[in-house]
Write an enzyme that holds these catalytic residues in place. Sequence first.
Site, mmCIF file in Angstrom:
data_model
loop_
_atom_site.group_PDB
_atom_site.id
_atom_site.type_symbol
_atom_site.label_atom_id
_atom_site.label_comp_id
_atom_site.label_asym_id
_atom_site.label_seq_id
_atom_site.Cartn_x
_atom_site.Cartn_y
_atom_site.Cartn_z
ATOM 1 N N CYS A 23 0.814 -1.212 0.000
ATOM 2 C CA CYS A 23 0.000 0.000 0.000
ATOM 3 C C CYS A 23 0.849 1.263 0.000
ATOM 4 O O CYS A 23 1.897 1.314 0.630
ATOM 5 C CB CYS A 23 -0.892 0.038 1.233
ATOM 6 S SG CYS A 23 -1.954 -1.372 1.371
ATOM 7 N N ASN A 42 -1.794 2.020 5.662
ATOM 8 C CA ASN A 42 -0.839 1.012 5.208
ATOM 9 C C ASN A 42 -0.471 0.195 6.445
ATOM 10 O O ASN A 42 -0.114 0.766 7.470
ATOM 11 C CB ASN A 42 0.395 1.716 4.624
ATOM 12 C CG ASN A 42 1.507 0.746 4.271
ATOM 13 O OD1 ASN A 42 1.304 -0.461 4.260
ATOM 14 N ND2 ASN A 42 2.688 1.272 3.987
ATOM 15 N N GLY A 43 -0.578 -1.122 6.361
ATOM 16 C CA GLY A 43 -0.253 -1.969 7.512
ATOM 17 C C GLY A 43 -1.384 -2.966 7.740
ATOM 18 O O GLY A 43 -2.248 -3.143 6.880
ATOM 19 N N GLU A 61 18.665 -16.691 -7.561
ATOM 20 C CA GLU A 61 18.249 -15.332 -7.904
ATOM 21 C C GLU A 61 17.758 -15.277 -9.361
ATOM 22 O O GLU A 61 16.772 -14.614 -9.675
ATOM 23 C CB GLU A 61 19.426 -14.367 -7.660
ATOM 24 C CG GLU A 61 19.195 -12.923 -8.021
ATOM 25 C CD GLU A 61 18.009 -12.254 -7.334
ATOM 26 O OE1 GLU A 61 17.453 -12.818 -6.380
ATOM 27 O OE2 GLU A 61 17.625 -11.171 -7.780
ATOM 28 N N GLU A 87 9.270 -14.050 -11.016
ATOM 29 C CA GLU A 87 8.646 -12.780 -10.622
ATOM 30 C C GLU A 87 8.029 -12.049 -11.809
ATOM 31 O O GLU A 87 6.926 -11.525 -11.710
ATOM 32 C CB GLU A 87 9.697 -11.841 -10.002
ATOM 33 C CG GLU A 87 10.011 -12.100 -8.558
ATOM 34 C CD GLU A 87 11.051 -11.119 -8.022
ATOM 35 O OE1 GLU A 87 10.864 -10.622 -6.913
ATOM 36 O OE2 GLU A 87 12.063 -10.860 -8.720
ATOM 37 N N TRP A 121 -2.742 -2.685 -1.729
ATOM 38 C CA TRP A 121 -2.260 -4.041 -2.038
ATOM 39 C C TRP A 121 -3.020 -4.951 -1.083
ATOM 40 O O TRP A 121 -2.810 -4.909 0.127
ATOM 41 C CB TRP A 121 -0.758 -4.096 -1.796
ATOM 42 C CG TRP A 121 -0.088 -5.347 -2.266
ATOM 43 C CD1 TRP A 121 0.301 -5.647 -3.536
ATOM 44 C CD2 TRP A 121 0.305 -6.460 -1.452
ATOM 45 N NE1 TRP A 121 0.914 -6.874 -3.554
ATOM 46 C CE2 TRP A 121 0.931 -7.403 -2.296
ATOM 47 C CE3 TRP A 121 0.194 -6.771 -0.097
ATOM 48 C CZ2 TRP A 121 1.433 -8.604 -1.847
ATOM 49 C CZ3 TRP A 121 0.698 -7.973 0.356
ATOM 50 C CH2 TRP A 121 1.309 -8.873 -0.514
ATOM 51 N N HIS A 132 19.149 -36.294 -7.092
ATOM 52 C CA HIS A 132 18.293 -36.626 -5.950
ATOM 53 C C HIS A 132 16.864 -36.153 -6.166
ATOM 54 O O HIS A 132 16.152 -35.883 -5.211
ATOM 55 C CB HIS A 132 18.877 -36.039 -4.666
ATOM 56 C CG HIS A 132 20.254 -36.539 -4.380
ATOM 57 N ND1 HIS A 132 20.522 -37.860 -4.089
ATOM 58 C CD2 HIS A 132 21.462 -35.913 -4.396
ATOM 59 C CE1 HIS A 132 21.827 -38.017 -3.918
ATOM 60 N NE2 HIS A 132 22.412 -36.847 -4.111
ATOM 61 N N ARG A 190 5.571 0.206 -5.904
ATOM 62 C CA ARG A 190 5.479 -0.604 -4.690
ATOM 63 C C ARG A 190 4.579 -1.823 -4.880
ATOM 64 O O ARG A 190 4.630 -2.756 -4.091
ATOM 65 C CB ARG A 190 4.924 0.249 -3.542
ATOM 66 C CG ARG A 190 5.844 1.370 -3.145
ATOM 67 C CD ARG A 190 5.119 2.366 -2.283
ATOM 68 N NE ARG A 190 4.816 1.866 -0.973
ATOM 69 C CZ ARG A 190 5.594 1.984 0.095
ATOM 70 N NH1 ARG A 190 6.746 2.599 -0.023
ATOM 71 N NH2 ARG A 190 5.234 1.524 1.257
ATOM 72 N N LYS A 212 7.010 -3.958 -3.971
ATOM 73 C CA LYS A 212 8.430 -3.615 -3.869
ATOM 74 C C LYS A 212 8.882 -3.580 -2.414
ATOM 75 O O LYS A 212 9.998 -3.952 -2.080
ATOM 76 C CB LYS A 212 8.645 -2.238 -4.508
ATOM 77 C CG LYS A 212 10.064 -1.749 -4.502
ATOM 78 C CD LYS A 212 10.841 -2.419 -5.586
ATOM 79 C CE LYS A 212 12.315 -2.102 -5.542
ATOM 80 N NZ LYS A 212 13.081 -3.074 -6.326
ATOM 81 N N LYS A 270 14.055 -14.135 -10.456
ATOM 82 C CA LYS A 270 13.791 -13.060 -11.419
ATOM 83 C C LYS A 270 12.820 -13.557 -12.481
ATOM 84 O O LYS A 270 11.873 -12.877 -12.833
ATOM 85 C CB LYS A 270 15.082 -12.585 -12.117
ATOM 86 C CG LYS A 270 16.040 -11.754 -11.321
ATOM 87 C CD LYS A 270 15.571 -10.373 -10.973
ATOM 88 C CE LYS A 270 14.784 -10.380 -9.710
ATOM 89 N NZ LYS A 270 15.347 -10.085 -8.471
HETATM 90 C C1 G6P Z 1 9.804 -7.843 -1.910
HETATM 91 C C2 G6P Z 1 10.440 -7.331 -3.188
HETATM 92 C C3 G6P Z 1 11.740 -8.078 -3.439
HETATM 93 C C4 G6P Z 1 12.660 -7.964 -2.242
HETATM 94 C C5 G6P Z 1 11.967 -8.436 -0.950
HETATM 95 C C6 G6P Z 1 12.785 -8.060 0.264
HETATM 96 O O1 G6P Z 1 9.358 -9.140 -2.079
HETATM 97 O O2 G6P Z 1 9.573 -7.496 -4.279
HETATM 98 O O3 G6P Z 1 12.387 -7.539 -4.578
HETATM 99 O O4 G6P Z 1 13.791 -8.746 -2.462
HETATM 100 O O5 G6P Z 1 10.707 -7.774 -0.813
HETATM 101 O O6 G6P Z 1 12.831 -6.663 0.338
HETATM 102 P P1 G6P Z 1 13.956 -5.827 1.004
HETATM 103 O O7 G6P Z 1 13.519 -4.393 0.818
HETATM 104 O O8 G6P Z 1 13.973 -6.203 2.451
HETATM 105 O O9 G6P Z 1 15.231 -6.113 0.327
#
Ligand code: G6P
Length: 609
Positions: free
Chosen positions: A2, A99-100, A482, A489, A74, A505, A27, A604, A486
Amino acid sequence: MCGIVGGIAQRNVVPILLEGLKRLEYRGYDSAGLAVISNQQIYRKRELGKVKGLEALLEADPISGNIGIAHTRWATHGKPSTANAHPHICRNKVAVVHNGIIENHEHLREVQLKQGYEFTSETDTEVIVHEIHHAMESTDGLLSAVKQAVKKLDGAYALGIMSIDSPDILIACRKGSPLVIGVGIGEYFIASDVAALLPVTQRFIFLEDGDIAAITIDGLVIYDRDDQAVSRPIIESQLTADAVDKGDYRHYMLKEIYEQPFAISQALEGRFINNRLQENAFGHNAAEVFDNIKAIQILACGTSYHAGMVARYWFEELARVPCNIEVASEFRYRSPVLAPDTLIVTISQSGETADTLAALLEAKKLGAKYSLAICNVPESSLVRESDLVLMTRAGPEIGVASTKAFTTQLATLMLLVIAIGRRFHLTEIVEQKITSELFSLPGKIEKVLQLDDEIKVLAEQFAEKQHALFLGRGTHYPIAMEGALKLKEISYIHAEAYPAGELKHGPLALIDADMPVVTVAPNNSLLEKLKSNIQEVSARGGQLIVFMDETLASANDENVRIVKVPQVGNEISPIVYTIPLQLLAYHVAVLKGTDVDQPRNLAKSVTVE
Ligand code: G6P
């Protein structure tokens, strides 16, 4: 997650609120809304979907006002819908954006239903607006009512509040979720982060946990958690409005991938004298802390967790210091045992991830004496809660899928490995080797970026696939993770990463011509073993894409497609091998036509549990 924007001014705040919402789009959100007070009335517009939908609604039926609040939601409690979108209003008198998460919302809802309040949404937020309304009936105004109402709320919140009873006061408060106040000339704004307000101001007040601010156009008063009026400093942001522009790039993510050489040079800038890392880069008492620590516990989420995984290999291999890493959301509830004199290292691009923050607080409760944050946002909660800090200096990252924030985390983590390693087993010679490798990084990354066209063609193989496997070994196993993250996501292709030695395995059973297998194969001591793993896949008809050191690359196997990666030093190679995987995910997503910068369901900055 949010996003909140609000404002009080002598001009119409609607265009500023809308621009602010657009700047918070990164975000992640699923609906948007805005409300103003005008002529003793609250006017509200809400829309499911993107901010441009809300904008169209406002164009068709404009509203205006000198005070207003706006929100991108969100969904947590209640599905994405117009009815659940904020602002929420009680009896045409009070409006709130939140937000929260309010954890005791069910209990409050029961009480309020008995008090005769009607609910128009499934959100936890609606209990806040009713609680404030209820408190207004027994207090002497909006501010007192908010102070009374928030005492009843368990959980986390950042709030923007206004009421027709006090149309010249905007209230902002926060506990657990971020909120800043932008200070203009004869006008004030509030927002979840500074990026939203950069077109109107660069001067910000960062509210602290428990703060409640009563804001008018003439000034503001902030009350702390003990209800004492306090003064909080105004901080001049170094960011400019165009720092978050896309420039000529099609997506923020691509821009941010290409910014990595510069971002990494910024991360190293000024932290060395005569090629020697200066420990005061971590804080003035860093040397004293480092002298005392005997072990390291890393805590992080998502991409930042992957950076921590690489660092664990580095800490143990290069420095020989014991290092554990755990996903923050598990650590905080697991009753972990911390060895004495453990340094807690949190990694977070936003510095606001609720689980990482809570894990740090939990570690402190368990007796941890020392903490250090690797973070990209200087004013964030995590930075404020940590004894030592090393900023990644990646600059604003807008794409939800983290790219430059990740590689700068790795570069700064290596600085930490050097500083701590000196006290353990890292020799001067190895330190010098790593230092010169670090300084070669921007140039190496520039070279890898030249693989872009080749990777774009490769991406075509993926666009129709449902699944993909990523393999790596050693420090490159987290890089494979990673890469898989990516891809899933932003392209929504199911992707999994395995340490290549684990293939037999289980995952080998998945191999067929429809399962592309991406392999990260730098020139290191594990390469021969990795080649055997590649053979295992190829022998079963698997299609491999292997990112391999240019000096070793050769394949006469029709199932294996090799991409030559410039030769690179062992220690920094995980950073370099990240880049082609970012480009691969990006091009696959573009081919699939997904929303690259704002992938569905993701946020985000995850400021709730
Ligand atoms: C969210 C974002 C990710 C990020 C993760 C941790 O899921 O979409 O890109 O890696 O949060 O966020 P931070 O701000 O703690 O790195």
